[in-house]
Design a protein around this motif. Structure first.
Motif, PDB file in Angstrom:
ATOM      1  N   UNK A   1       3.825   7.756  13.959  1.00  0.00           N
ATOM      2  CA  UNK A   1       4.089   6.737  12.950  1.00  0.00           C
ATOM      3  C   UNK A   1       3.042   5.645  13.023  1.00  0.00           C
ATOM      4  N   UNK A   2       2.681   5.282  14.258  1.00  0.00           N
ATOM      5  CA  UNK A   2       1.756   4.179  14.448  1.00  0.00           C
ATOM      6  C   UNK A   2       0.394   4.483  13.878  1.00  0.00           C
TER       7      UNK A   2
ATOM      8  N   UNK B   1       5.357   0.284   9.402  1.00  0.00           N
ATOM      9  CA  UNK B   1       5.164  -1.160   9.250  1.00  0.00           C
ATOM     10  C   UNK B   1       5.998  -1.913  10.275  1.00  0.00           C
ATOM     11  N   UNK B   2       7.230  -1.455  10.431  1.00  0.00           N
ATOM     12  CA  UNK B   2       8.127  -2.122  11.371  1.00  0.00           C
ATOM     13  C   UNK B   2       7.578  -2.044  12.794  1.00  0.00           C
ATOM     14  N   UNK B   3       7.127  -0.854  13.172  1.00  0.00           N
ATOM     15  CA  UNK B   3       6.592  -0.672  14.517  1.00  0.00           C
ATOM     16  C   UNK B   3       5.382  -1.562  14.779  1.00  0.00           C
TER      17      UNK B   3
ATOM     18  N   UNK C   1       0.832  -1.210   0.000  1.00  0.00           N
ATOM     19  CA  UNK C   1       0.000   0.000   0.000  1.00  0.00           C
ATOM     20  C   UNK C   1       0.862   1.253   0.000  1.00  0.00           C
ATOM     21  N   UNK C   2       1.930   1.235   0.788  1.00  0.00           N
ATOM     22  CA  UNK C   2       2.807   2.415   0.832  1.00  0.00           C
ATOM     23  C   UNK C   2       3.526   2.621  -0.499  1.00  0.00           C
TER      24      UNK C   2
ATOM     25  N   UNK D   1      10.619   5.631   3.700  1.00  0.00           N
ATOM     26  CA  UNK D   1      10.954   5.483   5.121  1.00  0.00           C
ATOM     27  C   UNK D   1       9.757   5.604   6.071  1.00  0.00           C
ATOM     28  N   UNK D   2       8.885   6.584   5.899  1.00  0.00           N
ATOM     29  CA  UNK D   2       7.743   6.644   6.819  1.00  0.00           C
ATOM     30  C   UNK D   2       6.921   5.356   6.794  1.00  0.00           C
TER      31      UNK D   2
END
Ligand code: ADP
Ligand code: MG
Lengths: 335, 276
Positions: free
Chosen positions: B265-266, B200-202, B161-162, B194-195
Motif C-alpha cells: 500500500x505504501x 493515504x492514511x498510512x 489524485x486517487x 479504498x486502496x
C-alpha cells in the motif's frame, strides 16, 4: 412502452451552443441510430435523453411524460457506455445484477434474472469472474447484460462497439440487432460509422454541428438525401459531386451521383471522359478513381471484376434517374 | 524494444539493490546495535560491530526514567487523531474537486501545496503565542490540531489524485442503474477508493508519527509523544548514546512494524498512483 419525443431540445456548455434545437419522434420498439462526424453532439444528445446532462431548453417526453426534471434513475432507461463502465470490484454477476439490487429485488429473483440474461449473452461460464479477467468482447456483453436485465423502456448505446476489433464488431453488430428485435425494446444507438448506422437502424438521425440534418429510414437517406451533407455522409464510397456547367444544365448548383450509379465504358464517347488514377480490385467489387479533367475526381464502382488499370481511358455515364440535384445552399431539389 | 535481461544483469542489479538497501538501512541497524551496548562501548573508537557485551540494561533504564507507554500512547493519539480528522476533512474536499472541478480547482490545489513550502519555523512564534493564549501548550488536542493542519494539503492532494483516477462513466453507470447518491457512495465509490484511502492514511500516519518540529516545540511532558521522549536523552546531563539509541528504537518500532506489513500500500501511496 418506450416512446421518446424530443421537442426543441437545446444544450449549451457555457457560451457554446452544442445542441441547437432537436425535434424527434422515436416510436416504441424501434431501433434509431444517431450518426454524424466526431464532435457533432451525438453523445451529448444521448446523455440529455439519459438525464446525465440537464437540457438548456426544450422538452423530452418518455411515453408522453416530460422528464427533463426527472433524475436518470427514474427515467427507466439503461445505457451501455463506450468504455463499458463496468464496476471493477464486482463479479459479472454483481455487475449485471446491480440495477436489480438497487431496485430492491430479492436475491433469488435477482439471481434468476441475471442467469437468464447471462445465458442470452453466452456469459454463463464467466458469472463469477471480475471484469479485468474478461476479453473486450466479453466485457461488452456484460455491459449489454447490465442494460437488458432491468427490462428498461429503452436502451441507450454510446458507440458500444468502437473498442472492438473489426471482425468482432461485425459479429456484435448482428447480435445487438437480433437481441433488440427479440426483446422489442426501443433502442437509441450512437455511432460515427455510417455502415453501422445503415445496417442496424430502423431509422437514422443524421447529426451535424448540433443540428438534425435528416431523419429517415436507411434507404430514405440513401435514395433521397435531404442535403449535400447527408448525401456525402451516407454511402461508401462517397457520392460524387459535380458543379459548374454539368450541374447548371440540370438546373442545379451541384449534382451528385453515387459511384455505383456511374456506368463505366471503355473508350466510350458520351458521358464524362477521364483517365484512371487508381484501380482497386476486390474481386467482389472494382473501384475506379478517375481523373475526369474539368469535372474533377470521380469514383466509380463496378460490381464484380473489371479488368481496367491505372492509365486506361474510360467514360462514365451517370444513370439519369439517380442523379441528385442540390441548390445553392446545399438543399436537395425534388423533381 | 525488446528488453531481455541476462542472468549476469540480474545478478549485478540484485547485488546493487542489496548494497544500496543496506546503505540506507545502516543507520537504523547501527542505532539498534548501539542500544544493546553499554554507554562506554557505544562511544568506543574504533567501534565494535557485533562482538561486544550485549546488554538490555538501557531499555530498563529508559523505561524507568521516562514512561515509554505514556509517550507511545500520546504518539498513537496524536498521529491517529490527526490522520482521522485530516481524512474527514480531506475526503469531501478532494471529492468535490475531483468530481465537480471548476476553473479555480487547480489554483486551489496549488495554493494548498504552497503552504507546505514555507519553513514551519517561520510561523513558530505566532503559533506558539496562539497555543499559549488558548491554553493548548502541551495538550494532545493542540498537537492533533497542528499536525492535522500541517498534513492536510498532502492528504487532499493525494486523495484528489486517487479520486481523479476513478472513471466518471462508472459513477454514471451506477446512477443509470438506479443507485441513489448514498448507495453510489457505499457500493461503488468507496470500494473503488479504498486502496487510495488506505495508502493515504498510512502515509499520513507515518508522517505524523515522525513529526518532530511542532511536537518538540509545543509539548513538554503531559502530551509529549515519542519524538519528545527521544529528544530528552540528548539533553541536559550530556549525551547518552546507548540510552538515546534504546529510546529511538522503542520509538520507531511500532511504525516500522506497521510499515512492514503495509509495504505494498505504501509504495502505491508514495508513487501517488503513478504505478498501477
Ligand atoms: N461537459 C462538456 N463541457 C463542455 N463541452 C462539452 C462537454 N461535453 C461535450 N462538449 C462539447 O460538445 C461537443 C459535442 O460533443 P459530443 O456530444 O461528445 O460529440 P460526439 O459524441 O458526437 O463525438 C464537442 O465539441 C465537445 O467538445
Ligand atoms: Mg461521442
Amino acid at each position: 412502452m418506450g416512446q421518446i419525443t424530443l421537442q426543441g431540445v437545446q444544450k449549451s456548455f457555457g457560451p457554446v451552443h452544442i445542441i441547437k434545437g432537436a425535434d424527434l419522434e422515436i416510436a416504441d420498439g424501434s431501433f434509431v441510430v444517431f450518426v454524424g462526424p466526431s464532435g457533432c453532439g451525438k453523445t451529448t444528445l444521448l446523455r440529455l435523453i439519459a438525464g446525465l446532462e440537464d437540457v438548456s431548453g426544450g422538452k423530452i417526453l418518455i411515453d408522453g411524460k416530460n422528464v427533463v426534471d426527472t433524475p436518470p434513475a427514474k427515467r427507466g432507461l439503461s445505457m451501455v457506455f463506450q468504455s463499458y463502465a463496468l464496476y471493477p470490484h464486482m463479479s459479472v454477476r454483481g455487475n449485471i445484477g446491480f440495477g436489480l439490487k438497487m431496485a430492491g429485488l430479492s436475491k433469488d429473483e435477482t439471481n434468476r434474472k441475471v442467469e437468464a440474461a447471462a445465458a442470452t449473452l453466452n456469459l454463463t461460464p464467466y458469472l463469477d469472474r471480475k471484469p479485468r479477467e474478461l476479453s473486450g468482447g466479453q466485457r461488452q456483453r456484460v455491459a449489454i447484460g447490465r442494460a437488458i436485465v432491468r427490462e428498461p423502456k429503452a436502451f441507450l448505446f454510446d458507440e458500444p462497439l468502437s473498442n472492438l476489433d473489426a471482425a468482432l464488431r461485425v459479429q456484435m453488430r448482428i447480435e445487438v440487432t437480433r437481441l433488440q428485435k427479440q426483446l422489442g425494446t426501443t433502442a437509441i444507438y450512437v455511432t460515427h460509422d455510417q455502415v453501422e448506422a445503415m445496417t442496424m437502424a430502423d431509422k437514422i438521425v443524421v447529426l451535424n454541428g448540433g443540428k438534425i440534418e435528416q431523419y429517415g429510414s436507411p434507404l430514405d437517406l440513401y435514395e433521397k438525401p435531404a442535403n449535400l451533407f447527408v448525401a456525402g455522409f451516407i454511402g461508401s464510397p462517397k457520392m460524387n459531386f459535380v458543379t459548374g456547367e454539368n450541374a447548371l444544365q440540370r438546373g442545379a448548383a451541384t449534382i451528385g451521383v453515387r459511384p455505383e450509379h456511374l456506368k463505366i465504358e471503355r473508350d466510350g464517347a458520351g458521358g464524362w471522359q477521364g483517365t484512371i488514377a487508381v484501380a482497386e480490385h476486390l474481386g467482389s467489387d472494382t473501384f475506379l478513381y478517375v481523373d475526369a479533367g474539368p469535372v474533377g475526381m470521380l469514383t466509380a464502382r463496378y460490381i464484380g471484376e473489371l479488368s481496367l488499370h491505372a492509365g486506361d481511358h474510360v467514360s462514365l455515364l451517370p444513370d439519369p434517374a439517380r442523379i441528385h440535384r442540390f441548390d445553392q445552399s446545399g438543399n436537395a431539389l425534388r423533381h | 524494444m525488446a528488453r531481455k535481461s541476462t542472468t549476469q544483469q540480474v545478478l549485478v542489479s540484485t547485488i546493487g539493490a542489496w548494497f544500496f538497501g543496506f546503505l540506507i538501512f545502516f543507520p537504523i541497524l547501527w542505532m539498534v546495535l548501539a542500544s544493546f551496548k553499554t554507554e562506554l562501548e557505544a562511544f568506543a573508537i574504533p567501534p565494535s560491530f557485533l562482538f561486544f557485551h550485549w546488554t538490555t540494561e538501557n531499555y530498563a533504564t529508559v523505561q524507568e526514567r521516562s514512561d515509554y507507554f505514556h509517550h507511545a500512547l500520546n504518539s498513537v493519539i496524536i498521529a491517529g487523531g490527526s490522520t482521522l480528522i485530516a481524512l474527514l476533512i480531506a475526503i469531501p474536499a478532494a471529492w468535490s474537486m475531483a468530481f465537480s472541478p471548476t476553473k479555480r480547482t487547480k489554483d486551489i490545489l496549488l495554493w494548498m501545496l504552497s503552504t507546505k513550502m514555507m519553513p514551519p519555523v517561520g510561523v513558530l512564534v505566532p503559533i506558539y503565542l496562539i497555543f499559549k493564549n488558548f491554553g493548548l501548550l502541551d495538550s494532545r488536542i493542540g498537537l492533533v490540531f497542528i499536525l492535522c493542519l500541517g498534513n492536510l494539503p498532502i492528504v487532499i492532494w493525494m486523495l484528489f489524485t486517487y479520486f481523479k483516477e476513478i472513471p466518471r462513466d462508472i459513477l454514471e453507470a451506477a446512477r443509470m442503474d438506479g443507485a441513489t447518491i448514498g448507495r453510489e457512495l457505499v457500493y461503488v465509490l468507496t470500494p473503488m477508493a479504498i486502496p487510495g484511502l488506505a495508502s493515504t492514511m498510512l502515509l499520513n500516519l507515518i508522517l505524523a508519527w515522525n513529526e518532530a518540529f511542532w511536537t518538540l516545540n509545543l509539548s513538554t511532558s503531559e502530551a509529549a509523544p515519542l519524538t519528545t521522549f527521544i529528544a530528552s536523552y540528548s539533553s541536559p546531563e550530556g549525551l547518552f548514546w546507548a540510552k538515546l539509541s534504546a529510546a529511538s528504537t522503542l520509538a520507531i518500532a511500532p511504525i516500522l512494524v506497521l510499515g512492514w506489513f503495509s509495504q505494498k500500500q505504501l509504495v502505491r501511496g508514495l508513487t501517488f498512483g503513478a504505478v498501477k
